[in-house]
Design a protein around this motif. Sequence first.
Motif, PDB file in Angstrom:
ATOM      1  N   SER A  26       6.546  11.205  -7.646  1.00  0.00           N
ATOM      2  CA  SER A  26       6.088  10.850  -6.299  1.00  0.00           C
ATOM      3  C   SER A  26       6.103  12.042  -5.345  1.00  0.00           C
ATOM      4  O   SER A  26       5.730  11.899  -4.188  1.00  0.00           O
ATOM      5  N   ARG A  85       0.828  -1.193   0.000  1.00  0.00           N
ATOM      6  CA  ARG A  85       0.000   0.000   0.000  1.00  0.00           C
ATOM      7  C   ARG A  85       0.866   1.247   0.000  1.00  0.00           C
ATOM      8  O   ARG A  85       1.885   1.316   0.652  1.00  0.00           O
ATOM      9  N   GLU A  86       0.471   2.251  -0.776  1.00  0.00           N
ATOM     10  CA  GLU A  86       1.203   3.497  -0.815  1.00  0.00           C
ATOM     11  C   GLU A  86       1.074   4.217   0.522  1.00  0.00           C
ATOM     12  O   GLU A  86      -0.009   4.262   1.116  1.00  0.00           O
ATOM     13  N   CYS A  87       2.177   4.765   0.969  1.00  0.00           N
ATOM     14  CA  CYS A  87       2.191   5.553   2.191  1.00  0.00           C
ATOM     15  C   CYS A  87       2.230   7.018   1.801  1.00  0.00           C
ATOM     16  O   CYS A  87       3.106   7.451   1.052  1.00  0.00           O
ATOM     17  N   ARG A  88       1.268   7.790   2.308  1.00  0.00           N
ATOM     18  CA  ARG A  88       1.148   9.201   1.961  1.00  0.00           C
ATOM     19  C   ARG A  88       1.692  10.048   3.110  1.00  0.00           C
ATOM     20  O   ARG A  88       1.227   9.931   4.242  1.00  0.00           O
ATOM     21  N   ILE A 120       4.499   8.493  -1.251  1.00  0.00           N
ATOM     22  CA  ILE A 120       4.072   9.729  -1.921  1.00  0.00           C
ATOM     23  C   ILE A 120       4.278  10.890  -0.944  1.00  0.00           C
ATOM     24  O   ILE A 120       3.746  10.873   0.172  1.00  0.00           O
ATOM     25  N   SER A 158       6.951   3.231  -3.055  1.00  0.00           N
ATOM     26  CA  SER A 158       5.560   3.249  -2.580  1.00  0.00           C
ATOM     27  C   SER A 158       5.310   4.362  -1.577  1.00  0.00           C
ATOM     28  O   SER A 158       4.431   4.243  -0.723  1.00  0.00           O
TER      29      SER A 158
END
Length: 842
Positions: A730, A641-644, A672, A670
């Motif tokens: 990113s 899962r992308e970490c924001r 952002i 992954s």
Amino acid sequence: MAHRPDFENKGKYRIFFGLNNEFTICYNDTKPISNNSWQAVNPLMKNLPIFMMQLSILIALTRILMLVLGPLRQPRFLSEILAGVLLGPSALGISALISSIISPFEGTLLLETMANLGVTFYMFLVGLEMDLTPIRKIGKTALSVSIAGIILPSIAGAGLHSLVRQQQKSTIRSPVMGAFFWSIALSVTSFPDLARILSDLKLMYTDLGKTALTAAVVSDLSCWFLLVVIVSLINGQQELYVAILVLFGMTIFWFMMRPFIYWTLKQISATSKESSTVDKHVYFILSLVLLCGYITELCGAHSMFGAFMLGLMIPGGELGISIMDKIEEYVVGILLPPTFMITGIRTNLEYIFADFSVGLVLLVVFLACCAKIVSTLLICLYFKCPKRDSLALGILMNTKGVLALIILNEGRNMKGLEQQTFSCIMAALMVMTIIIGPVVSFTHKSARHMKQYYHSNLEKSKPEAQLRVLACVHSTRNVSGLINLLQFSNATRKSPITVFAVHLVELAGRASAMIIFHDKSKTTDSGNNATREKAEAEQIASAFESFENDNHAVTVQPLTAVSPYASMHEDVSNFALDKLANIILIPFHKQPNAVGGWTDENLQHKQVNRNLLATAPCTVGLLVDRGLTSTFNQESQNGMRECRIAMLFVEGPDDREALAYAWRMAGTPSLILTVVRFLPGKDVSESTDNFEDEFDQSGILTAMFEREKQKQLDDDYLNEFRFRTMHDQSIAYIEKQVNGGDQIVSTITSVYNDFDLYVVGRGNGIKSPLTAGLSNWSDSPELGPLGETLTSTDFESPPSVLVVQQSATLPTGSKKLKMFGNSSHSAMETFVNHRRSDDGYY
């Protein structure tokens, strides 16, 4: 040169042959006449008030000397021994009136009895707090230092005693066996006193401190073995088989009682989990101390040897901690001072010059002090250690303390030392103690004095440069969040990360801060020998080592700092200086609960964080972990899962430092990164004049100039960031105009409310009109106005927050930085490279 008297009158006392090994004291003592066969006056009731008066005066004088000598970096031991000497015949005891009141000869028997009892329990505590683990992991340098520190001082002690004995003009000279006690006294390194000195100088956790402690353990054990042999031989009328029998009996005692104690404690821990169970066995152990002392007395050795062995056999778990907490202050503060009183009475500095010239005394003192230093210097130079550290190590190995007094008093009790030689070696021990603190403080504080002017900041380093992180954890609850933050920090082969994982343990009720050694071979203690601190430290070390194994560009070095909370920040700062860390990561003092609130607030951890933020020599990152672990471990349909991450920029050096760390994190797969810069709107610009009215009129121009300077630095750094990341998909950069803190909060909650981690600057020392309204109700100033707002704002899913502060500003002496001129950076780079090349040489 003083004249040697045949007798001396002191008030009601007449002392015959006062310089010899034995002397006679005559005095009149009137006793009431009684018709009964039993004496009318109880001698205990007569001498007990004298003892209580002596103890009271000695303790009061010791405290006064500690207040005077403390600022001069002198240990407590010097104050205690000086108090005893001042009350003896060298100072106040010169007066017949004072000596007959403070130290009457008829009260000596009770004083010596209490001194022996105090020594017995003190040696039990020494064995209890001594950790034999370093012996299994001892390096070549420490082993060589300990061996050379026994051989050369032993030869020097025997030679100096022979020299002094030949110069004596007395008809009865010092016994030959006194050379053994001189040799052992010069060879021993007092482990408890050395640990206290290292803790006071904040060198406990450096390579120098580890080497000194490890060598001291070996030196202590070897010297105590030699002392047992010497005492047994003397008590056995120099028959070797007596010493062999004593050692054989003590060996059997060790191998029989030690397994029994371990088995008993194992059964106790298996049958009951209540802490009160441990307390019930403390008193049994204290009674066992006396029994072990009695057994060793029967074997022909002093009771302190049996007590010391029992202390070594007690595991350092809950039982050991309970014993230390209950009796340490009483033993050190009440039972041990009679030993200093006895030592002071036996020391007469005036009598030294009865047979010896001043030059001879100075020569003996000088050579006695140099024996350990020279032996250590030779070994360290052979191993090509830095000269500064070699000198400091040699002086530290000269730490004598209470153990040396015990050895000399035992020699005096066994008539191996008469008053002249006893006083001469006591003068040498006091000189050794006096020079340790100032010299070591000068040699190593001067190095830190140079480094303190070089404050490491991420803003000045390249994003792809090596990152050295000091990650501090109080318990296992802090580990997961810090490790996941480090996983976001983009460790690659071109930009590796070195992590120094420091387990912070409170020092509570312990006489010295014994370091907990970690070894990557995972050699663990068997049975119940591991304390709670060690068990938790092993879990923390294992977690960081797993993180190292999963990331080949990461190097982890587990460490442990044991100190009071009041000075814990000093240990962390010293770690940062010694390890040349770029950033210190510390956990927030509150723990989140399941409903988004807080629980388990630790005010002591809060004070540690505040102290560290005020004094840190490098960047500090305060992590408020609210689920960073679960966020990182979640997976989406396309993999991880992308970490924001959102970096909220207002103004000032702390915000630039936060951006520098976020920039470092941006290269992580992954991940952002969104950088939001809040700019002042039209209303804020118009109210700037009113905001500046808060400053003193004399400082308006300075404040305006500083604000313009910081604004220019902000613009330059952000422009560089935008230029170098303009093609990175990113990373997003956004500017928002706001008119105050309320608009910042509303913007975050409405637009930027779906991030997993917020990175913000603390804004220390910055009075920004954009955040002025946010700081009026501050409860956690260590988070800064924006950081505290993020932790208190209602989010649907409470995010984690990383609050970053640039290295603390020098409180004074900022002008001293100019003395380096334009070459300060290159000079410090040379120093840093030199320190890095020396890492691990011990």
